[in-house]
Design a protein around this motif. Sequence first.
Motif, PDB file in Angstrom:
ATOM      1  N   ALA A  55       0.829  -1.200   0.000  1.00  0.00           N
ATOM      2  CA  ALA A  55       0.000   0.000   0.000  1.00  0.00           C
ATOM      3  C   ALA A  55       0.865   1.252   0.000  1.00  0.00           C
ATOM      4  O   ALA A  55       1.986   1.248   0.509  1.00  0.00           O
ATOM      5  CB  ALA A  55      -0.926   0.002   1.214  1.00  0.00           C
ATOM      6  N   HIS A  56       0.306   2.293  -0.572  1.00  0.00           N
ATOM      7  CA  HIS A  56       0.908   3.620  -0.541  1.00  0.00           C
ATOM      8  C   HIS A  56      -0.146   4.600  -0.052  1.00  0.00           C
ATOM      9  O   HIS A  56      -1.340   4.423  -0.296  1.00  0.00           O
ATOM     10  CB  HIS A  56       1.405   4.027  -1.935  1.00  0.00           C
ATOM     11  N   VAL A 113      -4.882  11.489   2.781  1.00  0.00           N
ATOM     12  CA  VAL A 113      -6.087  11.850   2.019  1.00  0.00           C
ATOM     13  C   VAL A 113      -6.458  10.792   0.999  1.00  0.00           C
ATOM     14  O   VAL A 113      -7.484  10.899   0.332  1.00  0.00           O
ATOM     15  CB  VAL A 113      -5.930  13.223   1.332  1.00  0.00           C
ATOM     16  N   GLY A 114      -5.637   9.764   0.862  1.00  0.00           N
ATOM     17  CA  GLY A 114      -5.940   8.714  -0.099  1.00  0.00           C
ATOM     18  C   GLY A 114      -4.958   7.568   0.035  1.00  0.00           C
ATOM     19  O   GLY A 114      -3.984   7.646   0.797  1.00  0.00           O
ATOM     20  N   PHE A 115      -5.238   6.506  -0.715  1.00  0.00           N
ATOM     21  CA  PHE A 115      -4.357   5.349  -0.681  1.00  0.00           C
ATOM     22  C   PHE A 115      -4.533   4.523  -1.946  1.00  0.00           C
ATOM     23  O   PHE A 115      -5.506   4.671  -2.682  1.00  0.00           O
ATOM     24  CB  PHE A 115      -4.656   4.479   0.550  1.00  0.00           C
ATOM     25  N   THR A 116      -3.574   3.661  -2.164  1.00  0.00           N
ATOM     26  CA  THR A 116      -3.714   2.600  -3.143  1.00  0.00           C
ATOM     27  C   THR A 116      -3.201   1.327  -2.504  1.00  0.00           C
ATOM     28  O   THR A 116      -2.241   1.352  -1.733  1.00  0.00           O
ATOM     29  CB  THR A 116      -2.980   2.901  -4.469  1.00  0.00           C
ATOM     30  N   LEU A 117      -3.881   0.224  -2.793  1.00  0.00           N
ATOM     31  CA  LEU A 117      -3.483  -1.084  -2.314  1.00  0.00           C
ATOM     32  C   LEU A 117      -3.341  -1.975  -3.538  1.00  0.00           C
ATOM     33  O   LEU A 117      -4.210  -1.983  -4.403  1.00  0.00           O
ATOM     34  CB  LEU A 117      -4.536  -1.645  -1.354  1.00  0.00           C
ATOM     35  N   TRP A 118      -2.214  -2.705  -3.613  1.00  0.00           N
ATOM     36  CA  TRP A 118      -1.912  -3.461  -4.832  1.00  0.00           C
ATOM     37  C   TRP A 118      -1.175  -4.747  -4.503  1.00  0.00           C
ATOM     38  O   TRP A 118      -0.707  -4.938  -3.388  1.00  0.00           O
ATOM     39  CB  TRP A 118      -1.102  -2.597  -5.791  1.00  0.00           C
ATOM     40  N   PHE A 119      -1.099  -5.607  -5.507  1.00  0.00           N
ATOM     41  CA  PHE A 119      -0.360  -6.858  -5.362  1.00  0.00           C
ATOM     42  C   PHE A 119       0.228  -7.241  -6.715  1.00  0.00           C
ATOM     43  O   PHE A 119      -0.150  -6.685  -7.761  1.00  0.00           O
ATOM     44  CB  PHE A 119      -1.229  -7.983  -4.788  1.00  0.00           C
ATOM     45  N   HIS A 178       6.296 -10.132 -14.080  1.00  0.00           N
ATOM     46  CA  HIS A 178       5.279  -9.649 -13.155  1.00  0.00           C
ATOM     47  C   HIS A 178       4.622  -8.377 -13.676  1.00  0.00           C
ATOM     48  O   HIS A 178       5.141  -7.692 -14.561  1.00  0.00           O
ATOM     49  CB  HIS A 178       5.902  -9.311 -11.791  1.00  0.00           C
ATOM     50  N   GLY A 179       3.506  -8.070 -13.072  1.00  0.00           N
ATOM     51  CA  GLY A 179       2.801  -6.810 -13.238  1.00  0.00           C
ATOM     52  C   GLY A 179       2.214  -6.443 -11.895  1.00  0.00           C
ATOM     53  O   GLY A 179       2.394  -7.152 -10.904  1.00  0.00           O
ATOM     54  N   ILE A 180       1.508  -5.345 -11.874  1.00  0.00           N
ATOM     55  CA  ILE A 180       0.820  -4.896 -10.668  1.00  0.00           C
ATOM     56  C   ILE A 180      -0.674  -4.885 -10.942  1.00  0.00           C
ATOM     57  O   ILE A 180      -1.123  -4.387 -11.981  1.00  0.00           O
ATOM     58  CB  ILE A 180       1.295  -3.482 -10.251  1.00  0.00           C
ATOM     59  N   TYR A 181      -1.424  -5.435 -10.005  1.00  0.00           N
ATOM     60  CA  TYR A 181      -2.872  -5.273 -10.020  1.00  0.00           C
ATOM     61  C   TYR A 181      -3.223  -4.327  -8.880  1.00  0.00           C
ATOM     62  O   TYR A 181      -2.922  -4.604  -7.711  1.00  0.00           O
ATOM     63  CB  TYR A 181      -3.621  -6.596  -9.838  1.00  0.00           C
ATOM     64  N   MET A 182      -3.822  -3.209  -9.234  1.00  0.00           N
ATOM     65  CA  MET A 182      -4.230  -2.218  -8.249  1.00  0.00           C
ATOM     66  C   MET A 182      -5.635  -2.567  -7.777  1.00  0.00           C
ATOM     67  O   MET A 182      -6.598  -2.416  -8.511  1.00  0.00           O
ATOM     68  CB  MET A 182      -4.199  -0.812  -8.864  1.00  0.00           C
ATOM     69  N   GLU A 183      -5.717  -3.061  -6.568  1.00  0.00           N
ATOM     70  CA  GLU A 183      -7.008  -3.463  -6.007  1.00  0.00           C
ATOM     71  C   GLU A 183      -7.869  -2.246  -5.688  1.00  0.00           C
ATOM     72  O   GLU A 183      -9.053  -2.229  -5.980  1.00  0.00           O
ATOM     73  CB  GLU A 183      -6.786  -4.304  -4.750  1.00  0.00           C
ATOM     74  N   THR A 240       1.089   7.290 -10.603  1.00  0.00           N
ATOM     75  CA  THR A 240       2.451   7.553 -11.073  1.00  0.00           C
ATOM     76  C   THR A 240       3.458   6.734 -10.273  1.00  0.00           C
ATOM     77  O   THR A 240       4.412   6.186 -10.837  1.00  0.00           O
ATOM     78  CB  THR A 240       2.776   9.052 -10.985  1.00  0.00           C
ATOM     79  N   GLU A 241       3.237   6.611  -8.967  1.00  0.00           N
ATOM     80  CA  GLU A 241       4.132   5.813  -8.134  1.00  0.00           C
ATOM     81  C   GLU A 241       4.088   4.345  -8.543  1.00  0.00           C
ATOM     82  O   GLU A 241       5.130   3.686  -8.633  1.00  0.00           O
ATOM     83  CB  GLU A 241       3.788   5.975  -6.652  1.00  0.00           C
ATOM     84  N   LEU A 242       2.915   3.820  -8.804  1.00  0.00           N
ATOM     85  CA  LEU A 242       2.826   2.424  -9.241  1.00  0.00           C
ATOM     86  C   LEU A 242       3.465   2.235 -10.611  1.00  0.00           C
ATOM     87  O   LEU A 242       4.151   1.226 -10.851  1.00  0.00           O
ATOM     88  CB  LEU A 242       1.377   1.947  -9.245  1.00  0.00           C
ATOM     89  N   ALA A 243       3.275   3.185 -11.510  1.00  0.00           N
ATOM     90  CA  ALA A 243       3.926   3.107 -12.829  1.00  0.00           C
ATOM     91  C   ALA A 243       5.445   3.177 -12.677  1.00  0.00           C
ATOM     92  O   ALA A 243       6.185   2.479 -13.384  1.00  0.00           O
ATOM     93  CB  ALA A 243       3.420   4.231 -13.728  1.00  0.00           C
ATOM     94  N   ARG A 244       5.922   3.995 -11.743  1.00  0.00           N
ATOM     95  CA  ARG A 244       7.365   4.081 -11.486  1.00  0.00           C
ATOM     96  C   ARG A 244       7.906   2.741 -10.988  1.00  0.00           C
ATOM     97  O   ARG A 244       8.962   2.278 -11.429  1.00  0.00           O
ATOM     98  CB  ARG A 244       7.653   5.179 -10.455  1.00  0.00           C
TER      99      ARG A 244
END
Length: 159
Positions: free
Chosen positions: A50-51, A62-68, A78-83, A102-106
């Motif tokens: 998570a970020h 103020v927000g978040f992203t959770l991914w695996f 691999h890739g990322i799935y943003m839940e 942008t952080e996940l793309a980075r």
Amino acid sequence: MIRTATPDDVPVIHALIRELADYEKSLDEVRATPEQLREALFGENPAAYAHIAQDDTTGEPVGFTLWFLTFSTWRGVHGIYMEDLYVRPSARGGGHGKALLTELARICAERGYQRLEWSVLNWNRPAIDFYESLGARPQDEWTVYRLTDEALESLGGRG
């Protein structure tokens, strides 16, 4: 400002998940507990990451992203799935959602991952417009299927 979540963020992540579910008219479906999130994100073998997006002035989340991680057999990487990606309504339009993506793309670029994927509810036009403005495109040729609850238990031999 975007930062990697820490164990101290579990209560706010849980609260943001509940806010997102409420926005998606599904609050009654949230079963995850803070303890489950702590184990999934920070246990011995983390299953998700998570970020946190923070207000640049106050530092308030103020927000978040959770991914695996996912894996593409066709690409062999691999890739990322943003839940989840969620920004509180009061902070929308401030660039937090774009900064989280942008952080996940980075991370994808840094690690050689070749896909960043997620799902969007068909009725969520503001999110669809936002994602498309960044160059994301829907994968219309695929339909998501899901087994849960009784159907999953029955197929798994426990029902």
